[in-house]
Design a protein around this motif. Sequence first.
Motif, PDB file in Angstrom:
ATOM      1  N   THR A 135      27.719  26.874  28.517  1.00 40.96           N
ATOM      2  CA  THR A 135      29.053  27.145  27.787  1.00 40.96           C
ATOM      3  C   THR A 135      28.996  26.679  26.171  1.00 40.96           C
ATOM      4  O   THR A 135      29.496  27.484  25.461  1.00 40.96           O
ATOM      5  CB  THR A 135      30.228  26.263  28.591  1.00 40.96           C
ATOM      6  N   ASN A 136      28.461  25.407  26.046  1.00 42.54           N
ATOM      7  CA  ASN A 136      28.278  25.074  24.686  1.00 42.54           C
ATOM      8  C   ASN A 136      27.310  25.935  23.970  1.00 42.54           C
ATOM      9  O   ASN A 136      27.656  26.437  22.770  1.00 42.54           O
ATOM     10  CB  ASN A 136      27.899  23.653  24.441  1.00 42.54           C
ATOM     11  N   ARG A 137      26.293  26.526  24.489  1.00 39.87           N
ATOM     12  CA  ARG A 137      25.517  27.433  24.021  1.00 39.87           C
ATOM     13  C   ARG A 137      26.238  28.836  23.408  1.00 39.87           C
ATOM     14  O   ARG A 137      25.840  29.423  22.336  1.00 39.87           O
ATOM     15  CB  ARG A 137      23.993  27.870  24.637  1.00 39.87           C
ATOM     16  N   ARG A 138      26.989  29.015  24.375  1.00 40.87           N
ATOM     17  CA  ARG A 138      27.862  30.509  23.938  1.00 40.87           C
ATOM     18  C   ARG A 138      28.774  30.173  23.255  1.00 40.87           C
ATOM     19  O   ARG A 138      28.766  31.203  22.262  1.00 40.87           O
ATOM     20  CB  ARG A 138      28.730  30.937  25.519  1.00 40.87           C
ATOM     21  N   ARG A 139      29.338  29.051  23.068  1.00 42.87           N
ATOM     22  CA  ARG A 139      30.336  28.921  21.945  1.00 42.87           C
ATOM     23  C   ARG A 139      29.671  28.823  20.699  1.00 42.87           C
ATOM     24  O   ARG A 139      30.168  29.079  19.666  1.00 42.87           O
ATOM     25  CB  ARG A 139      30.839  27.485  22.245  1.00 42.87           C
ATOM     26  N   ARG A 140      28.359  28.255  20.488  1.00 49.68           N
ATOM     27  CA  ARG A 140      27.520  27.921  19.112  1.00 49.68           C
ATOM     28  C   ARG A 140      27.205  29.480  19.025  1.00 49.68           C
ATOM     29  O   ARG A 140      27.371  29.690  17.609  1.00 49.68           O
ATOM     30  CB  ARG A 140      26.361  27.336  19.425  1.00 49.68           C
ATOM     31  N   ALA A 141      26.696  30.264  19.698  1.00 52.82           N
ATOM     32  CA  ALA A 141      26.508  31.722  19.544  1.00 52.82           C
ATOM     33  C   ALA A 141      27.784  32.517  19.020  1.00 52.82           C
ATOM     34  O   ALA A 141      27.616  33.114  17.729  1.00 52.82           O
ATOM     35  CB  ALA A 141      26.188  32.270  20.415  1.00 52.82           C
ATOM     36  N   GLU A 142      29.051  32.080  19.418  1.00 61.13           N
ATOM     37  CA  GLU A 142      30.138  32.823  18.988  1.00 61.13           C
ATOM     38  C   GLU A 142      30.594  32.086  17.547  1.00 61.13           C
ATOM     39  O   GLU A 142      30.957  33.099  16.855  1.00 61.13           O
ATOM     40  CB  GLU A 142      31.397  32.589  20.118  1.00 61.13           C
ATOM     41  N   GLY A 143      30.498  31.072  17.545  1.00 61.89           N
ATOM     42  CA  GLY A 143      30.830  30.313  16.039  1.00 61.89           C
ATOM     43  C   GLY A 143      29.981  30.924  15.090  1.00 61.89           C
ATOM     44  O   GLY A 143      30.488  31.218  13.883  1.00 61.89           O
ATOM     45  N   ARG A 172      39.882  28.032   6.621  1.00 58.00           N
ATOM     46  CA  ARG A 172      40.997  28.063   7.195  1.00 58.00           C
ATOM     47  C   ARG A 172      40.820  29.269   8.092  1.00 58.00           C
ATOM     48  O   ARG A 172      41.382  29.093   9.241  1.00 58.00           O
ATOM     49  CB  ARG A 172      41.924  28.552   6.229  1.00 58.00           C
ATOM     50  N   ASP A 173      40.241  30.493   7.825  1.00 60.45           N
ATOM     51  CA  ASP A 173      40.012  31.390   8.712  1.00 60.45           C
ATOM     52  C   ASP A 173      39.023  31.429   9.772  1.00 60.45           C
ATOM     53  O   ASP A 173      39.351  31.882  10.818  1.00 60.45           O
ATOM     54  CB  ASP A 173      39.621  32.874   7.837  1.00 60.45           C
ATOM     55  N   LEU A 174      37.942  30.405   9.666  1.00 63.15           N
ATOM     56  CA  LEU A 174      37.052  30.141  10.521  1.00 63.15           C
ATOM     57  C   LEU A 174      37.853  29.134  11.748  1.00 63.15           C
ATOM     58  O   LEU A 174      37.852  29.516  13.025  1.00 63.15           O
ATOM     59  CB  LEU A 174      36.231  29.112  10.096  1.00 63.15           C
ATOM     60  N   ALA A 175      38.623  28.372  11.270  1.00 63.63           N
ATOM     61  CA  ALA A 175      39.522  27.541  12.116  1.00 63.63           C
ATOM     62  C   ALA A 175      40.396  28.308  12.972  1.00 63.63           C
ATOM     63  O   ALA A 175      40.546  28.174  14.285  1.00 63.63           O
ATOM     64  CB  ALA A 175      40.143  26.456  11.403  1.00 63.63           C
ATOM     65  N   ARG A 176      41.023  29.414  12.568  1.00 64.43           N
ATOM     66  CA  ARG A 176      41.675  30.324  13.367  1.00 64.43           C
ATOM     67  C   ARG A 176      41.064  31.257  14.279  1.00 64.43           C
ATOM     68  O   ARG A 176      41.254  31.448  15.394  1.00 64.43           O
ATOM     69  CB  ARG A 176      42.743  31.187  12.261  1.00 64.43           C
ATOM     70  N   GLY A 177      39.930  31.612  13.670  1.00 62.58           N
ATOM     71  CA  GLY A 177      39.190  32.610  14.577  1.00 62.58           C
ATOM     72  C   GLY A 177      38.481  31.819  15.648  1.00 62.58           C
ATOM     73  O   GLY A 177      38.471  32.349  16.774  1.00 62.58           O
ATOM     74  N   ILE A 178      38.022  30.840  15.278  1.00 59.46           N
ATOM     75  CA  ILE A 178      37.133  29.921  16.318  1.00 59.46           C
ATOM     76  C   ILE A 178      38.126  29.046  17.253  1.00 59.46           C
ATOM     77  O   ILE A 178      37.729  28.731  18.553  1.00 59.46           O
ATOM     78  CB  ILE A 178      36.095  29.128  15.697  1.00 59.46           C
ATOM     79  N   LYS A 179      39.319  28.798  16.856  1.00 60.66           N
ATOM     80  CA  LYS A 179      40.167  27.923  17.333  1.00 60.66           C
ATOM     81  C   LYS A 179      39.644  26.731  17.658  1.00 60.66           C
ATOM     82  O   LYS A 179      39.633  26.085  18.776  1.00 60.66           O
ATOM     83  CB  LYS A 179      40.873  28.742  18.855  1.00 60.66           C
ATOM     84  N   ALA A 180      39.175  25.929  16.693  1.00 62.34           N
ATOM     85  CA  ALA A 180      38.547  24.715  16.516  1.00 62.34           C
ATOM     86  C   ALA A 180      38.663  24.280  15.198  1.00 62.34           C
ATOM     87  O   ALA A 180      38.677  25.033  14.169  1.00 62.34           O
ATOM     88  CB  ALA A 180      37.222  24.758  17.505  1.00 62.34           C
ATOM     89  N   ARG A 181      38.288  22.863  15.208  1.00 56.43           N
ATOM     90  CA  ARG A 181      38.276  22.271  13.867  1.00 56.43           C
ATOM     91  C   ARG A 181      36.821  22.602  13.259  1.00 56.43           C
ATOM     92  O   ARG A 181      35.811  22.679  14.075  1.00 56.43           O
ATOM     93  CB  ARG A 181      38.295  20.847  13.997  1.00 56.43           C
ATOM     94  N   ASP A 191      31.982  19.687  22.166  1.00 58.02           N
ATOM     95  CA  ASP A 191      33.016  20.002  22.859  1.00 58.02           C
ATOM     96  C   ASP A 191      34.106  19.040  23.312  1.00 58.02           C
ATOM     97  O   ASP A 191      35.241  19.215  23.549  1.00 58.02           O
ATOM     98  CB  ASP A 191      32.385  20.715  24.316  1.00 58.02           C
ATOM     99  N   HIS A 192      33.746  17.633  23.384  1.00 58.77           N
ATOM    100  CA  HIS A 192      34.653  16.707  23.331  1.00 58.77           C
ATOM    101  C   HIS A 192      35.613  16.579  22.188  1.00 58.77           C
ATOM    102  O   HIS A 192      36.922  16.280  22.761  1.00 58.77           O
ATOM    103  CB  HIS A 192      33.918  15.301  23.336  1.00 58.77           C
ATOM    104  N   ASP A 193      35.342  16.956  21.100  1.00 62.05           N
ATOM    105  CA  ASP A 193      36.320  17.017  19.889  1.00 62.05           C
ATOM    106  C   ASP A 193      36.672  18.051  19.695  1.00 62.05           C
ATOM    107  O   ASP A 193      37.488  18.456  18.774  1.00 62.05           O
ATOM    108  CB  ASP A 193      35.635  16.229  18.796  1.00 62.05           C
ATOM    109  N   ASN A 194      35.977  19.178  20.300  1.00 62.40           N
ATOM    110  CA  ASN A 194      36.204  20.711  19.643  1.00 62.40           C
ATOM    111  C   ASN A 194      36.118  20.936  18.301  1.00 62.40           C
ATOM    112  O   ASN A 194      36.862  21.380  17.850  1.00 62.40           O
ATOM    113  CB  ASN A 194      37.787  20.992  20.011  1.00 62.40           C
ATOM    114  N   VAL A 195      34.922  20.561  17.869  1.00 57.57           N
ATOM    115  CA  VAL A 195      34.556  20.577  16.477  1.00 57.57           C
ATOM    116  C   VAL A 195      33.290  21.427  16.182  1.00 57.57           C
ATOM    117  O   VAL A 195      32.280  21.115  16.840  1.00 57.57           O
ATOM    118  CB  VAL A 195      34.112  18.992  15.855  1.00 57.57           C
TER     119      VAL A 195
END
Length: 276
Positions: free
Chosen positions: A71-79, A125-134, A103-107
């Motif tokens: 899941t973290n790998r997919r999130r990194r590819a998405e980011g 700002r746009d990245l935070a809105r698009g990825i929904k994370a800090r 993933d613990h801090d969603n950063v």
Amino acid sequence: MAVSFTRYGRLYYLDPGPHSPRVGDRVLVPTDSGPEVAECVWAPQWVSEDIDGLPECAGPATDEHLARDETNRRRRAEGRSIAKRLIRKHELPMKVIGVDYLDHDNVFKIYFTAPHRVDFRALVRDLARGIKARVELRQVGPRDEARLQGGIGPCGRDLCCATFLKDFEPVSVRMAKEQDLPVNPLRIAGACGRLMCCLKYEHPLYVKAHERMPALGSRVDTPSGPGQVVGRNVPSDKVTVRLAGGGRCSCPSASVCSPRKQHEAMYSDPAPDDET
């Protein structure tokens, strides 16, 4: 034992503890953000010297850990994909090098290179809105870029910085000159475009050898006659001498060094003592 978080990536050494994983097994590695999944590259083995301070392997990875890692790998590819798209939208001179996700801090930590300082406040700002994370953006230099991306060096092996080299030690052109290398950027530069880190490895050996060997231009006596030193080969411990009578010869440095000649003059073929 040694593990790697990515295939052909940097090696991290662990104390296997009571576990005995084999090469290719997925194990848990303790990190600041909790245990992470890594692949065993070197199976546990005994070493002759005592090594302290290594983190201890937390055991084999379970199905739950493997699912979380995927899941973290997919999130990194998405980011990475979203970051590249938004960088093009904002028309910023940035290049995404690596993405790390906690993933613990969603950063998301996004590493990038740029020819100069970039104002990326609107991008964050746009990245935070698009990825929904800090999101944290970090600009890195050429050497860190090579470390994160990896690659093959001029020697045909994986880059030192991407496998085992932890700290970048200062490297100067003087090191290349003392090793009789051509001061050509194409010959002494690494994949990052800077001086190769491996110039530092053998530099102390060349410094000691040059202190012992005759200097370039010095007059020496060789088994083939007197001449002038015009070249030194440290790996083979030989010097090239231009003979006074014409021609050249290559001979061991010990045969032309004055300390060796003084030693032979003092101790070789001693005159027999007179009988009393």
